[in-house]
Scaffold this motif. Structure first.
Motif, short mmCIF file in Angstrom:
data_model
loop_
_atom_site.label_atom_id
_atom_site.label_comp_id
_atom_site.label_asym_id
_atom_site.label_seq_id
_atom_site.Cartn_x
_atom_site.Cartn_y
_atom_site.Cartn_z
N LYS A 29 -45.51 16.78 -12.83
CA LYS A 29 -44.20 16.46 -12.28
C LYS A 29 -44.40 15.65 -10.99
N ALA A 30 -43.65 14.59 -10.88
CA ALA A 30 -43.78 13.73 -9.70
C ALA A 30 -43.11 14.36 -8.50
N SER A 31 -43.72 14.20 -7.35
CA SER A 31 -43.10 14.65 -6.10
C SER A 31 -43.56 13.70 -4.99
N TRP A 32 -42.62 13.29 -4.18
CA TRP A 32 -42.93 12.39 -3.07
C TRP A 32 -42.06 12.67 -1.90
#
Length: 116
Positions: free
Chosen positions: A113-116
Motif C-alpha cells: 500500500k502506498a503512503s507518502w
C-alpha cells in the motif's frame, strides 16, 4: 438400464476459478490459440487480390463458418477470483476490489500500500 457415470472435468490451467463464466472464457482462450494461425492464413487469402476470386470466396466462407470461439473478439478479461468482467488489472487477472483485498492481506507478491 445402463448406468451413466458423471463426466470428469478437464484439467484447467489457472487455479482459483469460481464460476462457469471464467471457465468458459478460459476455454475460449484455448480454442482461439489453437486456431489463430489458421484464421490468419484465411484472412490473408481473403485480402490478397492476386489470388483467384473463387479461392478468396472459399476462404471467406470458411472464415464465416468457423466457430465463434476462434475469434479474438469473444475473449473477455475476467477476474479469476470473482468472475466479474469490469475493472480488471491485466497483470494480476483480478478486478480492483479483489486486488485491494488480496493486496491488503499480503497475498500479492511485490504489492504494498502506498503512503507518502
Amino acid at each position: 438400464m445402463s448406468m451413466q457415470f458423471p463426466k470428469i472435468p478437464k484439467k484447467v490451467n489457472i487455479a482459483g476459478f469460481v464460476n462457469t463464466r471464467v471457465l468458459r472464457d478460459d476455454k475460449k482462450r484455448q480454442v482461439f490459440a489453437k486456431y489463430e494461425v489458421q484464421r490468419q492464413a484465411l484472412r490473408y487469402a481473403v485480402r490478397n487480390t492476386s489470388l483467384p476470386a473463387r479461392t478468396r470466396v472459399q476462404a471467406q466462407l470458411e472464415l464465416a463458418e468457423s466457430h465463434s470461439y476462434t475469434r479474438s473478439t469473444t475473449i473477455k478479461n475476467r477476474c479469476v477470483a470473482s468472475g466479474t468482467a469490469r475493472s480488471i488489472f491485466r497483470d494480476f487477472k483480478l478486478n480492483r476490489y479483489q486486488f485491494r483485498l488480496q493486496a491488503l492481506a499480503g497475498e500479492l507478491p511485490g504489492v504494498r500500500k502506498a503512503s507518502w
